[in-house]
Motif scaffolding. Structure first.
Motif, PDB file in Angstrom:
ATOM      1  N   LYS A  43      -5.220  -2.942  -6.023  1.00 55.18           N
ATOM      2  CA  LYS A  43      -4.089  -2.201  -5.466  1.00 55.18           C
ATOM      3  C   LYS A  43      -4.487  -0.789  -5.073  1.00 55.18           C
ATOM      4  CE  LYS A  43      -0.074  -4.708  -6.895  1.00 55.18           C
ATOM      5  NZ  LYS A  43       1.058  -4.848  -7.779  1.00 55.18           N
ATOM      6  N   THR A  67       1.764  -8.312  -0.485  1.00 52.75           N
ATOM      7  CA  THR A  67       0.767  -7.250  -0.626  1.00 52.75           C
ATOM      8  C   THR A  67      -0.496  -7.582   0.171  1.00 52.75           C
ATOM      9  OG1 THR A  67       1.593  -7.050  -2.879  1.00 52.75           O
ATOM     10  CG2 THR A  67      -0.413  -5.860  -2.353  1.00 52.75           C
ATOM     11  N   LEU A 100       4.921  -0.747  -2.027  1.00 59.20           N
ATOM     12  CA  LEU A 100       3.935  -1.311  -2.951  1.00 59.20           C
ATOM     13  C   LEU A 100       4.114  -0.716  -4.353  1.00 59.20           C
ATOM     14  CD1 LEU A 100       1.631  -3.298  -3.026  1.00 59.20           C
ATOM     15  CD2 LEU A 100       0.058  -1.477  -2.464  1.00 59.20           C
TER      16      LEU A 100
END
Lengths: 505, 120
Positions: free
Chosen positions: A397, A314, A417
């Motif tokens: 995120k 990520t 993701l």
């Protein structure tokens, strides 16, 4: 020239030999010195952060040799932030280890301080070869810590870890040699000026050197296809050390950010932004592989290791886009994921201590002491690790998703993701229900486990506290990180500051 | 001059080839030998990156008309010390691993992480 910025290297460099030579037989004194040094380091890191936060770039010429001839240390916003993160995590992990881990083998505290020294050095140095040397310092300390406490399995995974990193070091040297052979310098600021002027005939050598260097940093950052060492290492390392290793993968990420914005950034001519086209696909595969690993893991240590791989995927997806917005989001995620992974590994250790013969194997076992407290800790850490609200992982995120909207690979990034997050939530939920809820349905006796005092729980609580602060002060932190990203994408200030000679006496 | 470049290049190539072959073995002893060979190859390579110059001093001298690049020599010296130390570390660790587990395979069989003792 500021003398302050060599202190993060000097302080542990003085403490460690003192611990190894003078107080090696006295655990109380060793703990006192180690803790005092780590506390001082935290204060020092806070002071340096306040110095760097207005955008000035501090530098230190070792032996007063002017750059690019001598070795130079430089402190900008990114370095200061990484120093603070390292000092904070180091202090909390040290507190945890004082619950008993540091007595399981010799020389825990000196090696711990040497590890902090190597990491600090890697964050501060402004020279590519010096970066190699600090990598070796932190690696050799990590070899010792990795096998701390002994045991056949730990030693054998330690040997694997050393082999991988020795190969990585050789590749690092080859890359450094290639870059030196066509530019004639290894100072990062000087390299930033010289890579654009490399002869067309030498371009292939420079390109090879730059990509080999990326490979080395990817080994450190555990990116596909060189991620395979991480689960065996992290799952078998002593728990506090695995928690501290959470920042060692970030050293690889830091090196990628530093080298590929400063040296191979906008001004690098034919080599501009070469890392991006390799990083993003590799990071996305890492993300997917990590998520699958979380689902497939058979022990809690493995599960958390794959979650770390996923978080590196990520992080480097956002880094690999090389836009100021995605970089700032990536840096926030870096802060968050380091602390979250640290907390998670500490929780694994608390579980392993109490489940005796069942260890961290994901199978139902009888109920153990303090099960609701440990279960609660697992719940909080899992929320952080999977990036669910209300903790900082969710903000991180969200920011990453927002910052990649205009990228070419936006569809892939969003899809992977979000699916990855869902899979990791499933994986953690399954692990949590197996370890904590199903224990009530199992009859039988556990062997008496090792009891540790309240200090480990306090240390874990402080890691949670840091995560909470990161969430509450997300606004100011993000303001700082936006400025950091802006500084990274305007490297002329760094270059001028490092190469200026008026500060040298 | 050309013959020396050929010699150095083939040496590096041969060492690296042997190293890569040995690194793929499944026992620690050949792997360590492979690492040693790889570090030799790297050191010679790093040295050659300063270009091969014959009969020229690396440091300032009164009667020298040309110099060889001193920096790769300094880098190689550092690299030799580090790789020597690292080889010693891995030899010791491999020996300990062999003594504790009874064989010297580099692969791991999956085992749960069980708390093995306290040292209190």
């Amino acid at each position: 020239m500021s003398h302050w910025i060599i202190l993060p290297i000097l302080l542990p460099a003085i403490t460690a030999p003192l611990l190894a030579l003078a107080v090696r037989h006295d655990i109380v004194l060793a703990r006192t010195f180690s803790l005092a040094s780590s506390l001082l380091m935290l204060m020092l890191a806070l002071f340096l952060l306040s110095q760097a936060s207005d955008g000035t770039i501090l530098k230190y010429h070792l032996g007063n040799w002017p750059a690019p001839f001598g070795i130079v240390l430089a402190l900008d916003r990114l370095s200061a932030m990484m120093l603070l993160l390292n000092a904070l995590l180091g202090l909390l992990v040290l507190l945890y280890a004082m619950g008993g881990w540091d007595k399981r083998g010799l020389h825990f505290h000196p090696m711990f301080q040497f590890l902090l020294m190597g990491i600090n050095g890697a964050f501060l140095t402004g020279d590519l070869f010096n970066l190699f040397v600090f990598f070796e310092v932190l690696l050799i300390a990590s070899y010792g810590l990795m096998v701390h406490g002994g045991g056949a399995l730990r030693l054998r995974s330690g040997v694997q870890y050393v082999v991988i990193n020795l190969i990585g070091s050789s590749i690092f040297l080859i890359a450094v040699g290639l870059i030196y052979s066509v530019t004639g310098t290894l100072n990062m600021a000087d390299l930033a000026l010289k890579v654009a002027a490399v002869q067309p005939g030498d371009q292939a050598l420079l390109h090879t050197g730059a990509l080999l260097l990326l490979l080395v940093f990817c080994i450190k950052a555990a990116l596909v296809p060189v991620q395979f060492w991480l689960p065996a290492t992290y799952a078998n390392a002593p728990a506090p050390i695995a928690a501290l290793f959470a920042i060692m993968t970030k050293v690889g990420a830091y090196a990628i950010i530093r080298v590929y914005t400063l040296i191979f950034g906008a001004s690098a001519g034919a080599e501009s932004w070469i890392a991006g086209s390799w990083l993003v696909p590799a990071a996305l595969v890492t993300l997917a592989l990590g998520a699958m690993g979380v689902l497939a893991a058979r022990s809690l240590g493995q599960l958390v290791s794959f979650a770390v791989i996923m978080s590196m995927g990520t992080l480097l997806t956002a880094v690999g886009l090389f836009t100021p917005q995605s970089m700032s989001a990536a840096l926030y995620y870096l802060l968050h994921s380091t602390l979250a992974a640290g907390a998670m590994f500490l929780v694994v250790d608390l579980v392993v201590q109490r489940r005796a013969q069942h260890g961290d194997l994901l199978q139902p076992a009888p109920s153990f002491a303090q099960i609701s407290l440990i279960g609660g800790c697992f719940f909080v850490a899992a929320i952080a690790m999977t990036g669910m609200p209300p903790l900082s992982g969710f903000i991180a995120k969200l920011q990453i998703l927002n910052s990649v909207r205009h990228a070419d690979a936006a569809v892939w990034i969003w899809a992977l993701l979000l699916t990855g997050s869902l899979l990791s939530i499933l994986g953690f939920a399954r692990a949590g229900s197996l370890l904590f809820w199903k224990s009530t349905a199992v009859n039988g006796e556990l062997k008496p486990g090792r009891r540790s005092g309240t200090l480990p729980l306090v240390a874990l609580g402080l890691v949670f506290g840091s995560l909470l602060l990161l969430t509450i002060f997300a606004g100011p932190v993000n303001h700082y990180l936006e400025q950091t990203a802006a500084q990274l994408f305007a490297p002329q200030g760094y270059i001028d500051a490092v190469l200026a000679t008026e500060g040298v006496r | 001059m050309l013959t020396m470049e050929l010699l150095v290049a083939t040496t590096i190539g041969t060492l690296t080839t042997a190293a890569i072959y040995l690194l793929q073995r499944a026992r620690t002893f050949p792997v360590i030998l492979g690492l040693a060979l790889l570090s030799y190859a790297t050191n010679v390579f790093l040295f050659a990156m300063g270009r091969l110059t014959i009969n020229a001093p690396p440091l300032i001298s009164a009667d020298a008309s040309r110099y060889t690049d001193p920096l790769p020599q300094a880098l190689v010296l550092t690299a030799i010390v580090i790789s020597f130390g690292m080889t010693a570390v891995i030899v010791v660790m491999a020996l300990r691993a062999w003594l504790e587990s009874g064989n010297d395979h580099v692969d791991l069989e999956s085992q749960p992480n069980i708390d093995e003792g306290d040292g209190e």
